[in-house]
Design a protein around this motif. Sequence first.
Motif, mmCIF file in Angstrom:
data_model
loop_
_atom_site.group_PDB
_atom_site.id
_atom_site.type_symbol
_atom_site.label_atom_id
_atom_site.label_comp_id
_atom_site.label_asym_id
_atom_site.label_seq_id
_atom_site.Cartn_x
_atom_site.Cartn_y
_atom_site.Cartn_z
ATOM 1 N N TYR A 92 -5.747 10.857 -16.509
ATOM 2 C CA TYR A 92 -5.799 11.447 -15.074
ATOM 3 C C TYR A 92 -5.345 10.882 -13.944
ATOM 4 O O TYR A 92 -4.671 11.246 -13.350
ATOM 5 C CB TYR A 92 -7.460 11.656 -14.859
ATOM 6 C CG TYR A 92 -7.826 12.073 -13.464
ATOM 7 C CD1 TYR A 92 -7.455 12.989 -13.038
ATOM 8 C CD2 TYR A 92 -8.322 10.985 -12.561
ATOM 9 C CE1 TYR A 92 -7.698 13.685 -11.636
ATOM 10 C CE2 TYR A 92 -8.499 11.168 -11.338
ATOM 11 C CZ TYR A 92 -8.159 12.352 -10.746
ATOM 12 O OH TYR A 92 -8.492 12.743 -9.550
ATOM 13 N N TRP A 139 -1.349 11.143 -14.605
ATOM 14 C CA TRP A 139 -0.949 12.288 -14.059
ATOM 15 C C TRP A 139 -1.056 12.318 -12.494
ATOM 16 O O TRP A 139 -0.026 12.896 -11.952
ATOM 17 C CB TRP A 139 -1.741 13.567 -14.687
ATOM 18 C CG TRP A 139 -1.458 15.098 -14.042
ATOM 19 C CD1 TRP A 139 -0.489 15.712 -14.555
ATOM 20 C CD2 TRP A 139 -1.917 15.496 -12.946
ATOM 21 N NE1 TRP A 139 -0.426 16.736 -13.636
ATOM 22 C CE2 TRP A 139 -1.362 16.520 -12.825
ATOM 23 C CE3 TRP A 139 -3.104 15.070 -12.290
ATOM 24 C CZ2 TRP A 139 -1.719 17.625 -11.729
ATOM 25 C CZ3 TRP A 139 -3.348 16.142 -11.117
ATOM 26 C CH2 TRP A 139 -2.948 17.270 -10.907
ATOM 27 N N ILE A 162 -3.946 15.969 -21.450
ATOM 28 C CA ILE A 162 -4.965 16.250 -20.166
ATOM 29 C C ILE A 162 -5.591 17.695 -20.504
ATOM 30 O O ILE A 162 -6.360 18.284 -19.899
ATOM 31 C CB ILE A 162 -4.152 16.425 -18.827
ATOM 32 C CG1 ILE A 162 -3.028 17.475 -18.986
ATOM 33 C CG2 ILE A 162 -3.690 15.183 -18.291
ATOM 34 C CD1 ILE A 162 -2.583 17.787 -17.518
#
Length: 747
Positions: free
Chosen positions: A185, A188, A586
């Motif tokens: 997370y 990203w 993800i």
Amino acid sequence: MQDDESSQIFVGPEGDQLPLVEMGSCKPEASDQWDCVLVADLQTLKIQKYYQKQQQFLENLESNGFHFKMLKDQKKVFFGIRADSDVIDKYRTLLMNPEDSGSRDEQSFNIATTRIRIVSFVVNNKLKPGDTFEDLVKDGVFETMFLLHKGEQNLKNIWARWRNMFEPQPIDEIREYFGEKVALYFTWLGWYTYMLVPAAVVGLIVFLSGFALFDSSQISKEICSANDIFMCPLGDHSHRYLRLSEMCTFAKLTHLFDNEGTVLFAIFMALWATVFLEIWKRKRAHEVQSWKLYEWDEEEEEMALELINSPHYKLKDHRHSYLSSTIILILSLFMICLMIGMAHVLVVYRVLAGALFSSLVKQQVTTAVVVTGAVVHYIIIVIMTKVNKYVALKLCKFEEPGTFSEQERKFTVKFFILQFFAHFSSLIYIAFILGRINGHPGKSTRLAGLWKLEECHLSGCMTDLFIQMAIIMGLKQTLSNCVEYLCPLLAHKWRLMWASKHGHMSKDPELKEWQHNYYMNPINTFSLFDEFMEMMIQYGFTTIFVAAFPLAPLLALFSNLVEIRLDAIKMVRLQRRLVPRKAKDIGTWLQVLETIGVLAVIANGMVIAFTSEFIPRVVYKYHYGPCRTNRTFTDDCLTNYVNHSLSVFYTKHFNDHSRMEGQENVTVCRYRDYRNEHDYNLSEQFWFILAIRLTFVILFEHFALCIKLIAAWFVPDVPQKVKNEVLQEKYDRIRHRMRFSSRSTDV
């Protein structure tokens, strides 16, 4: 006092002293070896039914190979739990091939996070109906469960600080502490923030380029000098003919975001979104390969945890019911219609607010309605987010998915669809419907036959869309971040102050550590999910209507710089520890991002074609303007465009013409539309421009989508280096098994 707090003896309902666990099975452990803590009210030890359920639950955990320790303070009893080394060995056996020791599986194995993950799974998993920890919490047997923060000091120093806002993130340390899912997370989010820099710069250039033409724009010049052109009143609240020249300032401001650079910026953002995702796929592949998780399987992980919890675990077959799917589809469509209905509530508000503000704000009624309407929309979004999460969760449970990962995927899709309509339905209305179904002066469409529907701002519908986007993004970036940070901060400070004031904080270092973790803000299954959803909606605002709001990437950039440190501070300093979960991507969020990218191409093409003045300007310039009829014309080709784009209405046809201010001097007023002067029907120019608009949408979308496809093809999802490393690992494993097989045959 300390001895009493750290007692490991239960006091039964009748005053009998009962051992919690046998001392042989619960060896003394160092404080940093306890992974999970269960909490119950101290009074539950004196109530027979609560005590028996606690004992039964803990004995079941003990039979699965867990150690315990009990500590008490004045109000609560804490049960520290950790997994035996045999449990870890069983996990290794289930997920690793014996001949692969020392390979990528061993390199990716983190004992601390694995033990925490196993403990959390077994405690929360169903042993038999009515025995889940969630059921016991509902019955009052336990209060909560939390994981212990330990070894996080370095993350506090180098990551979870506001002053480190522009420093690189320690992704490997985040992974070792919070697991791969949280690490991906932040990887990203960091990459998204980095890629926003070129988008923000280009958007700012497009916006500021309007200043270069602030006073030189031919359209602005004509509007500012049009003292003899009177505009027809908007709505029932206005009884005055407004001179077109009074809109001079708004005309200049509109040119900042409705200019020739808008089309190029929309195409650039379509390409940007594709490059962003393609390079992210490569970055993801590189990170996951460095963690030795490229070929990791989530379903195998879940099955291994299930078997550790119960050796008699049976697989749940994948099932599909057309009846269930039909029911879910109908309920989802009902919720989508409700979201669209919320947009209509906003329409009703804007109509009624126009009537209300006409007596309060004489001059800028339309602007006041637009601004307050955007605030009302934001409030509706906040309310419907809670409703959407509840509905999506119920729909997901109705499907009864077999695994947690499947449940997560289904929930993500449902919740995002509902959130998309909650956030963007009113923007779609403003961009493509507002002011287009209102009829014309003298014959207006009315709500319930009473109130006239709201018109676009006199400077164009792009102004309404720009204001709506600016306010919603501004509120979401500022208010949401403030609430997201201040609420957990103040809640945590209040709990600590309350505990200290009432003398609940123990002097025993171990119990004090547990209490400190207990008084941190609780987490739930949606803690990381909510962060992802927040970013997906922001990404939608940054791309879908960016043609109307070129400053969106800049606002998103500033917001993300704050968001990264805000989330880090929350996770490390203010919240209880998240369960470390493995992941190699993800998940469904990648498909959500790709869907948003396609929607952005469609929406921006339609905004340029139907909301902005780009197409009418181009058509006039090359078909109706002076440059078409006179080849030697040396002035601006948009000369007289304003007069051409405004239709004529004779004021004598107003039913209440006598109530208008200055009506004796005005025989003709103008309005934004293409209608005939004699019968007010749509003119030939309207249909010709409509055909050009539709043609432009088709060409723009195909061109932008082709660029996206070419960019996706040109940039491979997985770097060749990663492919070669994976191929080499497969080759080495096969050769190793071959040698292992040869030795077995020789024996």
